[in-house]
Write an enzyme that holds these catalytic residues in place. Structure first.
Site, PDB file in Angstrom:
ATOM      1  N   GLY A  15       0.969  -1.368   0.327  1.00  0.00           N
ATOM      2  CA  GLY A  15       0.131   0.151  -0.492  1.00  0.00           C
ATOM      3  C   GLY A  15       0.490   1.454  -0.685  1.00  0.00           C
ATOM      4  O   GLY A  15       2.211   1.415   0.214  1.00  0.00           O
ATOM      5  N   LEU A  16       0.401   2.641  -0.410  1.00  0.00           N
ATOM      6  CA  LEU A  16       0.764   3.735  -0.645  1.00  0.00           C
ATOM      7  C   LEU A  16       1.516   3.567   1.721  1.00  0.00           C
ATOM      8  O   LEU A  16       1.182   3.963   1.927  1.00  0.00           O
ATOM      9  CB  LEU A  16      -0.038   4.447  -0.646  1.00  0.00           C
ATOM     10  CG  LEU A  16      -0.904   5.066  -1.566  1.00  0.00           C
ATOM     11  CD1 LEU A  16      -2.003   6.088  -1.774  1.00  0.00           C
ATOM     12  CD2 LEU A  16       0.143   5.361  -2.920  1.00  0.00           C
ATOM     13  N   SER A  19      -0.444   4.651   4.199  1.00  0.00           N
ATOM     14  CA  SER A  19      -1.845   3.509   4.559  1.00  0.00           C
ATOM     15  C   SER A  19      -2.293   2.893   5.847  1.00  0.00           C
ATOM     16  O   SER A  19      -3.040   2.225   6.238  1.00  0.00           O
ATOM     17  CB  SER A  19      -2.040   2.403   2.873  1.00  0.00           C
ATOM     18  OG  SER A  19      -0.671   1.829   3.295  1.00  0.00           O
ATOM     19  N   GLY A  20      -0.924   2.619   6.256  1.00  0.00           N
ATOM     20  CA  GLY A  20      -1.229   1.618   7.779  1.00  0.00           C
ATOM     21  C   GLY A  20      -0.758   0.708   8.075  1.00  0.00           C
ATOM     22  O   GLY A  20      -0.543  -0.084   8.519  1.00  0.00           O
ATOM     23  N   LYS A  21       0.428  -0.120   6.860  1.00  0.00           N
ATOM     24  CA  LYS A  21       1.126  -1.744   6.895  1.00  0.00           C
ATOM     25  C   LYS A  21       1.745  -1.688   8.280  1.00  0.00           C
ATOM     26  O   LYS A  21       1.698  -2.389   8.589  1.00  0.00           O
ATOM     27  CB  LYS A  21       1.961  -1.937   5.025  1.00  0.00           C
ATOM     28  CG  LYS A  21       1.483  -1.282   4.214  1.00  0.00           C
ATOM     29  CD  LYS A  21       2.061  -0.980   3.004  1.00  0.00           C
ATOM     30  CE  LYS A  21       3.019  -0.103   2.979  1.00  0.00           C
ATOM     31  NZ  LYS A  21       2.976   1.266   3.219  1.00  0.00           N
ATOM     32  N   SER A  89       6.457  -2.080  -1.749  1.00  0.00           N
ATOM     33  CA  SER A  89       6.106  -2.700  -3.037  1.00  0.00           C
ATOM     34  C   SER A  89       4.475  -2.717  -4.385  1.00  0.00           C
ATOM     35  O   SER A  89       4.443  -3.029  -4.449  1.00  0.00           O
ATOM     36  CB  SER A  89       5.645  -4.340  -2.654  1.00  0.00           C
ATOM     37  OG  SER A  89       4.436  -4.113  -1.852  1.00  0.00           O
TER      38      SER A  89
END
Ligand SMILES: Nc1ncnc2c1ncn2[C@@H]1O[C@H](COP(=O)(O)OP(=O)(O)OP(=O)(O)O)[C@@H](O)[C@H]1O
Ligand SMILES: [Mg+2]
Length: 181
Positions: A15-16, A19-21, A89
């Site tokens: 994710g951007l 984004s919360g990864k 990624s």
């Protein structure tokens, strides 16, 4: 070569930036470990400091970073862990190659698109990087002046603007392949 009988797996959070990864990945690992399930977060920031410290942010370097993270995750999963990867990624083809490597080794792989709109990510900006990218202090920043190729067919998509962290964790846990939990 598999060294244990317990099934490991890889959960890939893409994710951007912002984004919360990392937030969701840490909470997921905590939930698994508290449940007695060996798990580890392979986080982009940490890998960039060590495993990929020789790489930059050109597309070829990003692809190599994804390949390395994917390979390590596959080895962790092979050892029976739940390898949780939190990596921007941005390159779809590189992510597809990681999935293919897992499947070739008989290791299950779950791709999770951790989504928030670019506007929301820029508003959160916990590391101040969107601000730097906007002023041109930082070049090639994903979501600003470098592309993010969102998954077209992820195993799971979590909208972090409308899903609480604990609910995101529950959704991912429910998606883990049989035998893993
Ligand atoms: N529902 C949510 N899920 C995850 N994060 C959330 C949510 N709501 C708000 N946030 C906030 O969004 C920010 C996400 O930051 P985080 O470091 O997890 O992003 P990231 O995807 O790992 O970014 P990066 O690619 O830069 O490492 C945090 O400040 C977090 O508190
Ligand atoms: Mg992160």
């Amino acid at each position: 070569m598999a060294t244990v009988t317990r099934t490991g797996t890889t959960v890939w959070l893409t994710g951007l930036p912002a984004s919360g990864k990392t937030t969701i990945g840490s909470a997921l690992v905590r939930a698994l470990v508290e449940d007695g399930r060996p798990a580890y977060l392979l986080d982009g920031d940490e890998l960039r400091r060590g495993l990929s410290s020789d790489l930059g942010f050109a597309p070829a370097d990003r692809a190599e970073h994804i390949r390395r993270a994917g390979h390590v995750a596959r080895l962790f999963a092979d050892a029976g862990l739940v390898a949780v990867v939190g990596l921007i990624s941005p390159l779809a083809e590189a992510r597809a190659r990681v999935r293919a490597e897992h499947y070739a080794a008989g290791v299950p792989f779950t791709e999770v698109h951790v989504h928030a709109s670019p506007e929301e990510c820029a508003r959160r900006d916990p590391k101040g990087l969107y601000a730097k990218a906007r002023t041109g202090e930082l070049e090639g920043f994903t979501g600003v002046d470098a592309p993010y190729e969102a998954p077209t067919d992820p195993d799971l998509r979590i909208d972090t603007e409308h899903t609480r962290v604990q609910d995101a964790v529950a959704e991912i846990l429910a998606r883990l392949p049989p035998g893993v939990r």
